[in-house]
Scaffold this active site. Structure first.
Site, PDB file in Angstrom:
ATOM      1  N   ARG A  94       0.811  -1.225   0.000  1.00 15.50           N
ATOM      2  CA  ARG A  94       0.000   0.000   0.000  1.00 15.50           C
ATOM      3  C   ARG A  94       0.850   1.284   0.000  1.00 15.50           C
ATOM      4  O   ARG A  94       0.558   2.236   0.697  1.00 15.50           O
ATOM      5  CB  ARG A  94      -0.978  -0.018   1.183  1.00 15.50           C
ATOM      6  CG  ARG A  94      -1.970  -1.171   1.043  1.00 15.50           C
ATOM      7  CD  ARG A  94      -3.130  -1.029   1.956  1.00 15.50           C
ATOM      8  NE  ARG A  94      -2.767  -1.258   3.337  1.00 15.50           N
ATOM      9  CZ  ARG A  94      -3.390  -0.722   4.369  1.00 15.50           C
ATOM     10  NH1 ARG A  94      -4.404   0.083   4.185  1.00 15.50           N
ATOM     11  NH2 ARG A  94      -3.009  -0.976   5.589  1.00 15.50           N
ATOM     12  N   ALA A  95       1.925   1.248  -0.793  1.00 17.93           N
ATOM     13  CA  ALA A  95       2.814   2.413  -0.859  1.00 17.93           C
ATOM     14  C   ALA A  95       2.881   2.998  -2.260  1.00 17.93           C
ATOM     15  O   ALA A  95       3.737   3.823  -2.545  1.00 17.93           O
ATOM     16  CB  ALA A  95       4.215   2.022  -0.380  1.00 17.93           C
ATOM     17  N   SER A  99       2.458  -3.210  -5.149  1.00 19.89           N
ATOM     18  CA  SER A  99       2.653  -4.471  -4.418  1.00 19.89           C
ATOM     19  C   SER A  99       1.536  -5.476  -4.685  1.00 19.89           C
ATOM     20  O   SER A  99       1.790  -6.678  -4.809  1.00 19.89           O
ATOM     21  CB  SER A  99       2.753  -4.201  -2.919  1.00 19.89           C
ATOM     22  OG  SER A  99       1.569  -3.570  -2.465  1.00 19.89           O
ATOM     23  N   ALA A 101      -0.385  -5.817  -7.375  1.00 19.21           N
ATOM     24  CA  ALA A 101      -0.269  -6.405  -8.711  1.00 19.21           C
ATOM     25  C   ALA A 101       0.936  -7.341  -8.772  1.00 19.21           C
ATOM     26  O   ALA A 101       0.870  -8.409  -9.396  1.00 19.21           O
ATOM     27  CB  ALA A 101      -0.142  -5.303  -9.759  1.00 19.21           C
ATOM     28  N   ALA A 102       2.037  -6.945  -8.120  1.00 24.69           N
ATOM     29  CA  ALA A 102       3.228  -7.812  -8.113  1.00 24.69           C
ATOM     30  C   ALA A 102       2.887  -9.139  -7.440  1.00 24.69           C
ATOM     31  O   ALA A 102       3.273 -10.214  -7.919  1.00 24.69           O
ATOM     32  CB  ALA A 102       4.379  -7.119  -7.385  1.00 24.69           C
ATOM     33  N   ASP A 141      -0.876  -1.244 -13.256  1.00 21.93           N
ATOM     34  CA  ASP A 141      -0.038  -1.980 -12.299  1.00 21.93           C
ATOM     35  C   ASP A 141       0.172  -3.421 -12.758  1.00 21.93           C
ATOM     36  O   ASP A 141       1.279  -3.954 -12.699  1.00 21.93           O
ATOM     37  CB  ASP A 141      -0.695  -1.997 -10.913  1.00 21.93           C
ATOM     38  CG  ASP A 141      -0.547  -0.666 -10.197  1.00 21.93           C
ATOM     39  OD1 ASP A 141      -0.230   0.329 -10.872  1.00 21.93           O
ATOM     40  OD2 ASP A 141      -0.760  -0.630  -8.976  1.00 21.93           O
TER      41      ASP A 141
HETATM   42  O1  PMV Z   1      -1.994   1.772  -6.815  1.00 19.39           O
HETATM   43  P1  PMV Z   1      -1.081   2.899  -7.159  1.00 19.39           P
HETATM   44  O2  PMV Z   1      -0.791   3.802  -6.045  1.00 19.39           O
HETATM   45  O3  PMV Z   1       0.141   2.428  -7.890  1.00 19.39           O
HETATM   46  O4  PMV Z   1      -1.876   3.850  -8.200  1.00 19.39           O
HETATM   47  C1  PMV Z   1      -2.308   3.398  -9.420  1.00 19.39           C
HETATM   48  C2  PMV Z   1      -2.409   4.511 -10.391  1.00 19.39           C
HETATM   49  C3  PMV Z   1      -3.756   5.206 -10.529  1.00 19.39           C
HETATM   50  O5  PMV Z   1      -3.698   5.865 -11.786  1.00 19.39           O
HETATM   51  C4  PMV Z   1      -3.934   6.253  -9.442  1.00 19.39           C
HETATM   52  C5  PMV Z   1      -4.948   4.252 -10.491  1.00 19.39           C
HETATM   53  C6  PMV Z   1      -5.058   3.319 -11.694  1.00 19.39           C
HETATM   54  O6  PMV Z   1      -5.822   2.341 -11.593  1.00 19.39           O
HETATM   55  O7  PMV Z   1      -4.421   3.568 -12.729  1.00 19.39           O
END
Ligand code: PMV
Length: 300
Positions: A94-95, A99, A101-102, A141
């Site tokens: 959650r940073a 994480s 998706a990985a 992601d």
């Molecule tokens: O989950 P994060 O913090 O990597 O953000 C993803 C990027 C956004 O554009 C904010 C959301 C998305 O689904 O693309």
């Protein structure tokens, strides 16, 4: 872990430019990091352990991680309760470093190695898992976690690997504040509805992503640095920065970075800074603020 363990890896990611805009059909530029999540799947009884995230779960627990793994396994035709999963996480959760998706890519690949499922099924399973965490993810992601490298992503064309002139070293600084991507995406949607001019900031973020691709292709680091700075200003205008992220960005610039910005959804999470020759100074300043940072080479 039993002897029949299979393994999969998913890259952590940084969004260089275009976060939030990508949700509205604009392009974003992102890069896979060498660090990510490695999953080991073996025949078992539904244990899910990720010591680095202090996770010790069991299939059936009320947890988004379990819900995501259930969906993913279902999509790959495997019962999650018949597996044990051991996750080696090298990126914080959650940073804004991708994480979830990985993790999904790593688990899907480890499971697919048992069933012989192809890449298309793996990606569909990852999308199903990501929907648990992010409700309506743009898919960026998942694309970076599975492919790595540097690329352009938009909702229509998906991921396109982008040639870059030379690998770039980025400083990644962690604010220590966790947040939920879906909350930030909803807040931006509310703002756009209430204040239509916010859509122009979204469009400008998309333009910066396009310009960033040119800067990466030609190796123009000064321009890329300016684009980072402008993007951070626009993201602040959309209300997704925080005093802590602003402080990290200011500290990086004071240490000589060409540019710095929040990366990912904001509301906490991480910042990136482009600081050729000054990277150690940036990390030192961040440490003096009590924040951990590290270097990552992207595009190699
Ligand atoms: O989950 P994060 O913090 O990597 O953000 C993803 C990027 C956004 O554009 C904010 C959301 C998305 O689904 O693309």
């Amino acid at each position: 872990m039993t002897e029949d363990a299979t393994t999969g890896f998913g890259h952590g990611k940084v969004i260089l430019l275009g976060e939030h805009a990508v949700v509205y059909g604009q392009p974003a530029v992102a890069a896979g990091m060498q660090v990510g999540v490695r999953a080991h799947a073996s025949t078992g009884t539904g244990c899910v352990r990720a010591p680095a995230w202090q996770l010790d779960l069991q299939v059936g627990d009320d947890s988004p991680v379990i819900a995501a793994i259930d969906r993913l396994c279902q999509r790959l035709g495997v019962a999650s309760r018949d597996l044990d999963l051991w996750l080696e996480a090298e990126v914080p959760a959650r940073a804004g470093l991708g994480s979830s998706a990985a993790m999904a890519v790593a688990v899907a690949r480890a499971v697919a190695a048992r069933t012989g499922a192809g890449e298309e099924d793996v990606l569909a399973a990852v999308a199903a898992a990501e929907a648990v965490f992010h409700k309506t993810p743009s898919g960026i992601d998942a694309a970076v976690a599975s492919r790595g490298g540097v690329g352009r992503f938009d909702r229509e064309a998906g991921w396109q690997a982008t040639p870059i002139r030379q690998p770039i070293e980025l400083c990644v600084g962690l604010s220590g504040q966790t947040r939920q991507t879906s909350d930030l995406v909803s807040a931006v949607a509310d703002l756009c509805e209430r204040t239509p001019v916010a859509r122009r900031l979204i469009d400008a973020l998309g333009d910066l992503a396009r310009a960033g691709m040119e800067a990466l292709a030609s190796g123009d680091r000064e321009s890329l640095g300016h684009q980072f700075n402008m993007a951070h200003g626009l993201l602040s205008g959309l209300g997704v920065s925080t005093p802590e992220l602003d402080a990290l960005v200011r500290a990086a610039r004071a240490a000589g970075a060409l540019g710095a910005k929040l990366t990912g959804a904001g509301g906490g999470g991480a910042v990136i800074a482009l600081a050729p020759d000054r990277a150690e100074d940036v990390l030192k300043r961040w440490r003096s603020l009590g924040c951990y940072g590290f270097l990552t080479l992207v595009g190699k």
